[in-house]
Enzyme design. Structure first.
Site, mmCIF file in Angstrom:
data_model
loop_
_atom_site.group_PDB
_atom_site.id
_atom_site.type_symbol
_atom_site.label_atom_id
_atom_site.label_comp_id
_atom_site.label_asym_id
_atom_site.label_seq_id
_atom_site.Cartn_x
_atom_site.Cartn_y
_atom_site.Cartn_z
ATOM 1 N N HIS A 110 -1.057 -10.867 12.659
ATOM 2 C CA HIS A 110 -1.480 -9.786 13.574
ATOM 3 C C HIS A 110 -2.585 -10.271 14.518
ATOM 4 O O HIS A 110 -3.375 -11.145 14.173
ATOM 5 C CB HIS A 110 -1.988 -8.601 12.746
ATOM 6 C CG HIS A 110 -1.984 -7.307 13.490
ATOM 7 N ND1 HIS A 110 -2.960 -6.968 14.405
ATOM 8 C CD2 HIS A 110 -1.121 -6.261 13.461
ATOM 9 C CE1 HIS A 110 -2.691 -5.761 14.894
ATOM 10 N NE2 HIS A 110 -1.577 -5.311 14.339
ATOM 11 N N TRP B 172 4.419 -6.588 13.503
ATOM 12 C CA TRP B 172 5.519 -5.849 12.863
ATOM 13 C C TRP B 172 6.671 -5.515 13.805
ATOM 14 O O TRP B 172 7.646 -4.908 13.384
ATOM 15 C CB TRP B 172 4.995 -4.561 12.229
ATOM 16 C CG TRP B 172 3.985 -3.801 13.060
ATOM 17 C CD1 TRP B 172 2.634 -3.787 12.875
ATOM 18 C CD2 TRP B 172 4.239 -2.966 14.213
ATOM 19 N NE1 TRP B 172 2.025 -2.996 13.827
ATOM 20 C CE2 TRP B 172 2.989 -2.480 14.654
ATOM 21 C CE3 TRP B 172 5.389 -2.585 14.901
ATOM 22 C CZ2 TRP B 172 2.860 -1.632 15.768
ATOM 23 C CZ3 TRP B 172 5.266 -1.747 16.011
ATOM 24 C CH2 TRP B 172 4.013 -1.280 16.429
ATOM 25 N N GLU C 48 -0.395 -9.425 6.602
ATOM 26 C CA GLU C 48 -0.522 -9.271 8.059
ATOM 27 C C GLU C 48 -1.184 -10.485 8.727
ATOM 28 O O GLU C 48 -1.943 -10.346 9.683
ATOM 29 C CB GLU C 48 -1.304 -7.985 8.360
ATOM 30 C CG GLU C 48 -0.571 -6.753 7.854
ATOM 31 C CD GLU C 48 -1.372 -5.472 7.994
ATOM 32 O OE1 GLU C 48 -2.455 -5.395 7.388
ATOM 33 O OE2 GLU C 48 -0.936 -4.568 8.708
ATOM 34 N N GLN C 49 -0.860 -11.665 8.253
ATOM 35 C CA GLN C 49 -1.540 -12.875 8.739
ATOM 36 C C GLN C 49 -1.355 -13.125 10.236
ATOM 37 O O GLN C 49 -2.186 -13.746 10.865
ATOM 38 C CB GLN C 49 -1.047 -14.093 7.955
ATOM 39 C CG GLN C 49 -1.535 -14.114 6.518
ATOM 40 C CD GLN C 49 -0.775 -15.124 5.675
ATOM 41 O OE1 GLN C 49 0.453 -15.132 5.664
ATOM 42 N NE2 GLN C 49 -1.492 -15.970 4.966
ATOM 43 N N GLU D 102 -3.370 6.667 7.717
ATOM 44 C CA GLU D 102 -1.989 6.894 8.185
ATOM 45 C C GLU D 102 -1.100 7.536 7.109
ATOM 46 O O GLU D 102 -0.196 6.882 6.568
ATOM 47 C CB GLU D 102 -1.375 5.589 8.684
ATOM 48 C CG GLU D 102 -2.088 5.030 9.899
ATOM 49 C CD GLU D 102 -1.359 3.851 10.544
ATOM 50 O OE1 GLU D 102 -0.496 3.245 9.891
ATOM 51 O OE2 GLU D 102 -1.662 3.545 11.712
ATOM 52 N N ARG E 65 0.853 -1.190 0.000
ATOM 53 C CA ARG E 65 0.000 0.000 0.000
ATOM 54 C C ARG E 65 0.894 1.247 0.000
ATOM 55 O O ARG E 65 2.108 1.149 0.030
ATOM 56 C CB ARG E 65 -0.919 -0.039 1.211
ATOM 57 C CG ARG E 65 -0.173 -0.199 2.507
ATOM 58 C CD ARG E 65 -1.123 -0.351 3.676
ATOM 59 N NE ARG E 65 -0.392 -0.726 4.879
ATOM 60 C CZ ARG E 65 -0.939 -0.962 6.051
ATOM 61 N NH1 ARG E 65 -2.250 -0.894 6.182
ATOM 62 N NH2 ARG E 65 -0.216 -1.288 7.084
ATOM 63 N N GLU F 87 -7.582 2.761 15.844
ATOM 64 C CA GLU F 87 -7.058 1.394 15.794
ATOM 65 C C GLU F 87 -6.255 1.145 17.060
ATOM 66 O O GLU F 87 -5.531 2.030 17.527
ATOM 67 C CB GLU F 87 -6.102 1.201 14.607
ATOM 68 C CG GLU F 87 -6.727 1.379 13.254
ATOM 69 C CD GLU F 87 -5.723 1.155 12.117
ATOM 70 O OE1 GLU F 87 -4.589 0.700 12.379
ATOM 71 O OE2 GLU F 87 -6.078 1.455 10.971
HETATM 72 C C1 GAL Z 1 -1.746 0.258 11.123
HETATM 73 C C2 GAL Z 1 -2.533 0.271 9.827
HETATM 74 C C3 GAL Z 1 -3.424 -0.946 9.712
HETATM 75 C C4 GAL Z 1 -2.650 -2.187 10.064
HETATM 76 C C5 GAL Z 1 -2.047 -2.036 11.438
HETATM 77 C C6 GAL Z 1 -1.268 -3.241 11.929
HETATM 78 O O1 GAL Z 1 -0.654 1.117 11.072
HETATM 79 O O2 GAL Z 1 -3.326 1.438 9.744
HETATM 80 O O3 GAL Z 1 -3.948 -1.026 8.406
HETATM 81 O O4 GAL Z 1 -1.649 -2.379 9.117
HETATM 82 O O5 GAL Z 1 -1.168 -0.948 11.432
HETATM 83 O O6 GAL Z 1 -0.711 -3.009 13.196
#
Ligand code: GAL
Length: 707
Positions: free
Chosen positions: A381, A338, A378-379, A181, A142, A330
């Site tokens: 997360h 990550w 992001e599997q 973001e 993205r 969020e």
């Molecule tokens: C944020 C983002 C989300 C997702 C999330 C994972 O920074 O807006 O789309 O990637 O991190 O922690």
């Protein structure tokens, strides 16, 4: 219009919710007017485009059972919304909003511009951003778009307009999130040309720019606007700061491009926001927030556990963007994917973190994400349901939170945070220090938090605001590291002191002017006269230096400024001990009373004990009172004030159970009954309300509580 569905056709989930007394809104047809949303919302990010529609209701039923009342939808679904140029398909999104509404769940719509479709960037490669090495970004991740590109903006505006026309008056849509973001800049030649035009508009003539950036240095002189490069790291400080301001203005205009069509086609009650990132300093958030209705941020701990001071300060920072309540758009359900080690938050910590956010003024806490896409980056997360679509262990904790938010909503409705103490925060100053740390360990956010932590613990409520904000409501204003001081900010601060306020400047204050040039006067530049003293010299420290005085005996580390007093009314508060010879016996902190006001300068980065004593001195001298009263270490108190009383949120972040005696009898909102004391386990939360239904404001609330 579809007919109202009878309750019995809604399945077990709805019946359970009805039994929980949460049913009232759910019997309404989704396209009839929606009831007002609860004051405190539990939410989650939901990606219906990743799932067969036949699965949607099962997910929404589980959300409903957890007390989720909001889904954020759409922010990465452009290829689904516009599969070919100009061919829009929003029917599925309409069905998703309707499906959520049938479960009593409101929608926040994200415009999908962080993730352009492949056809778009293939057909218009100029919409791809260029990195510092001249490479264009590729499809498949993205944020590959160029934030300054006119064609990209045209296409972004068109999809936002389609969405707004379709959903701008939908009763179940609460508002808009623009993009996601903001982050990646572009260094392509066309953006550089825009930057040069931006500079021309700001500086007028090259002579002016050359003078203000002192380009005589290293023969940097520009003879034509087109010669000015983009520099982001080691460059002329005036150029570096200008690039960041250009980036901030470019994000603002990028956002405005969509905001205009959203606003033109939406019911005015629908808010427009974007999700920011706490301490992230890629652009000036005060600039970008100006046009928004609401500030929101994405609150991730990453590795480790919640640091209530650093995280609380980030909440207060976000609240300061619009100087009102905000949203956590969020946050992590347990863990992220990550960090270096993606540990989970402990059992109870997610709930404590959510209440901590509400205490600092969040009106919504929303989890990213509901369920992991089966494939994609992001599997791993954290989620609330597993790949099999059934709840993970954390679901029950979030469900408890959902029930608590519903219960506490009426008490918290209309309440907000008000403080007697403010910390000043400036992106210009953070950037200026970051580019020239001078001591590699000098982190401007850590500096701010070193002041924040003890001041917040004493005052139990604190605002973080920019240096040009109105200050008259504060008894104490503290500016840690206000390195770049504009003339407007200097006037604001001088006026504040003259009107009777107490201004405390932290180390490295007022060294630079608005062009990131050195001030022609020694620090604190335009404030030196008021201070009756100045900085004679600054020293980056390898070894800690002893300091002693009014703040007790302690140590300075990383940074020490040798101060002098040149006015008989200027008092020395702290003195350095034996060090490099230059500092020995010299002033480390000075203060001067100015009428009813006061100005103080602290030239050293004090250790924790020193900072705690300094905070005690500052608050005592300024007449700052704790909002609540004494609590055990590690228990955080967060007051929210309303016209009908005060709500105190208490969270136990210490490592042991704690009993807190209350300053007067308070009503326990979650457990019921009037309490004189509460006992909180580790990560325990209490929500307490003053019994009186009279208006309460800072300064009077302590009277109400009888202390
Ligand atoms: C944020 C983002 C989300 C997702 C999330 C994972 O920074 O807006 O789309 O990637 O991190 O922690």
């Amino acid at each position: 219009m579809r007919s109202v569905q009878p309750l019995r056709r809604r399945g077990l989930g709805a019946v359970v919710a009805a039994m929980l007394g949460l049913m009232a809104p759910f019997v309404m047809e989704s396209q009839t007017p929606a009831p007002p949303p609860p004051a405190i919302l539990l939410g989650t990010a939901w990606y219906p485009e990743q799932w067969p529609e036949s699965r949607w209701d099962a997910d929404l039923a589980l959300m409903q059972q957890a007390g989720v009342r909001m889904v954020r939808v759409g922010e990465f679904a452009w290829s689904r919304m516009e599969p070919a140029e100009g061919r829009y398909d929003l029917d599925w999104l309409d069905r998703a909003i309707r499906a959520a509404a049938r479960r009593g769940i409101y929608t926040v719509l994200g415009t999908p511009t962080p993730a352009p479709p492949a056809w778009l960037t293939q057909k218009y490669p100029e919409t791809l951003r260029m990195d510092k090495d001249g490479r264009l970004a590729e499809h498949g991740n993205r944020q590959q778009f160029n934030f300054a590109n006119p064609k990209y903006r045209e296409l972004a505006r068109a999809i936002a307009e389609q969405m707004a026309r379709r959903f701008g008056r939908d009763p179940w849509v609460l508002g808009w999130q623009i993009d996601n973001e903001y982050d990646e800049e572009s260094y392509d030649p066309a953006t550089k040309a825009q930057f040069q035009q931006w500079l021309k508009a700001r500086y007028g003539t090259l002579d002016n720019l050359n003078a203000r950036w002192t380009t005589a240095y290293w023969s940097e002189t520009f003879f034509d606007w087109s010669q000015i490069p983009i520099q982001t790291g080691y460059g002329n400080p005036g150029l570096l700061l200008s690039w960041k301001r250009f980036v901030s203005d470019t994000w603002r205009s990028y956002q405005k491009n969509q905001l205009e069509v959203l606003r033109a086609n939406s019911d005015p009650k629908k808010f427009i926001t974007t999700n920011m990132m706490g301490w992230f300093d890629g652009y000036d958030h005060y600039t970008v927030s100006q046009d928004l209705d609401l500030a929101a941020w994405d609150d991730y701990v990453g590795q480790g556990h919640l640091d209530p001071a650093r995280n609380g300060a980030a909440h207060d920072l976000t609240r300061g963007f619009k100087r009102k309540n905000f949203w956590v758009m969020e946050t992590q359900p347990g863990s992220v994917n990550w960090a270096s080690i993606n540990n989970s938050l402990n059992k109870g910590e997610v709930r404590a973190m959510a209440w901590h956010a509400v205490g600092h003024g969040a009106d919504t806490v929303s989890y990213w994400q509901w369920r992991s896409a089966m494939n994609g980056q992001e599997q791993y997360h954290g989620t609330l349901v597993g790949a099999d679509g059934t709840p993970v262990p954390l679901y029950a904790e979030v469900q408890q939170l959902g029930a608590e938010f519903a219960k506490a909503g009426p008490a918290l409705a209309g309440t907000s945070v008000h403080s007697e103490v403010a910390i000043l925060h400036s992106y210009d100053s953070r950037w200026a220090i970051e580019w020239q740390r001078h001591n590699g360990e000098y982190n401007p956010v850590a500096e701010l938090v070193s002041y924040y932590k003890p001041l917040r613990a004493i005052s139990q409520s604190l605002d973080i605001i920019p240096p040009t904000a109105p200050l008259s409501q504060y008894k104490l204003v503290v500016a840690p590291g206000l390195n770049v001081l504009s003339d407007a900010a200097a006037r604001n601060l001088i006026e504040y002191v003259r009107q009777g306020g107490h201004l405390v400047l932290g180390q490295r204050s007022a060294m630079k002017d608005d062009d990131n040039s050195l001030q022609p006067a020694r620090q604190p530049g335009p404030l030196a006269e008021l201070l009756g003293g100045r900085v004679e010299q600054y020293y980056a420290l390898v070894d800690a230096v002893p300091v002693e005085g009014k703040f007790g005996a302690g140590q300075a580390r990383l940074w020490a400024e040798l101060l002098s007093a040149n006015d008989s009314k200027t008092e020395v508060l702290e003195t350095y001990g034996a060090s490099n010879g230059w500092l020995d016996g010299q002033p480390a902190a000075i203060t001067r009373q100015v009428g009813k006001g006061r100005i103080t300068y602290i030239g050293a980065w004090l250790d924790d004990a020193g900072m705690a004593n300094a905070a005690k001195w500052m608050t005592d001298v300024s007449g700052v009172k704790p909002a609540f009263g004494t609590v055990p270490d590690g228990v955080e108190v967060d007051p929210r004030y309303g016209d009908h009383g005060t709500v105190f949120i208490l969270v136990n972040f210490s490592k042991a159970e704690q009993t807190i005696s209350l300053p007067s009898a308070l009503e326990d909102v979650l457990e019921g009954g009037a309490k004189q004391s509460v006992t909180l386990p580790v990560y325990g939360v209490a929500v307490l309300q003053t019994p009186r239904r009279a208006a309460v404001h800072p300064g009077t609330h302590s009277l109400l509580l009888g202390h």
